[in-house]
Design an enzyme around this catalytic site. Sequence first.
Site, PDB file in Angstrom:
ATOM      1  CG  PHE A  39      22.083  -6.007  64.881  1.00  0.00           C
ATOM      2  CD1 PHE A  39      22.634  -7.268  65.027  1.00  0.00           C
ATOM      3  CD2 PHE A  39      21.383  -5.723  63.715  1.00  0.00           C
ATOM      4  CE1 PHE A  39      22.516  -8.227  64.028  1.00  0.00           C
ATOM      5  CE2 PHE A  39      21.242  -6.672  62.711  1.00  0.00           C
ATOM      6  CZ  PHE A  39      21.810  -7.918  62.869  1.00  0.00           C
ATOM      7  CB  VAL A  77      22.961  -0.545  64.171  1.00  0.00           C
ATOM      8  CG1 VAL A  77      23.916  -0.317  65.315  1.00  0.00           C
ATOM      9  CG2 VAL A  77      23.453  -1.652  63.264  1.00  0.00           C
ATOM     10  CB  CYS A  78      20.266   0.360  69.213  1.00  0.00           C
ATOM     11  SG  CYS A  78      19.846   1.561  70.497  1.00  0.00           S
ATOM     12  CB  ILE A  79      20.974   5.798  67.224  1.00  0.00           C
ATOM     13  CG1 ILE A  79      21.933   6.963  67.009  1.00  0.00           C
ATOM     14  CG2 ILE A  79      19.875   6.146  68.217  1.00  0.00           C
ATOM     15  CD1 ILE A  79      21.325   8.142  66.290  1.00  0.00           C
ATOM     16  CB  ALA A  82      25.480   2.436  67.075  1.00  0.00           C
TER      17      ALA A  82
END
Length: 130
Positions: A39, A77-79, A82
């Site tokens: 994501f 989830v992409c840090i 996010a």
Amino acid sequence: MKYAILVNEGPYQHQASDTAYQFCKAAIERGHEVFRAFFYHDGVHNGSRFPVPPQDDRNIPVQWSELAAAHDIDLVVCIAAAQRRGILDEGEAQRQGKDGDNIAPGFRISGLGQLIEAGIQCDRLLVFGD
């Protein structure tokens, strides 16, 4: 066939997340494997545990969590995306001095390397959303 999925849109702003979710369900029902869903951009909102949709609407983050639990799908989830959008796991919340996390069950935060790895490991990488 082994699939990796990239979702670039939030759960309620665009049909991309719904379409990606439905694709994953259909692929699994036909005997294929979904290795990872990554994501990115506004797609990280799929990983929040706080949405409260109306009772007669679908809860997309919960649907993703349940699908992942049932079929061992890695939800990443992409840090960077996010953090910009306030999606934090427990470790990131502590590092950033925040008093709580809001990541949905079954999701984890990691970097773009996970997307690259998924593209290498899988037969196909499908992109949903702009």
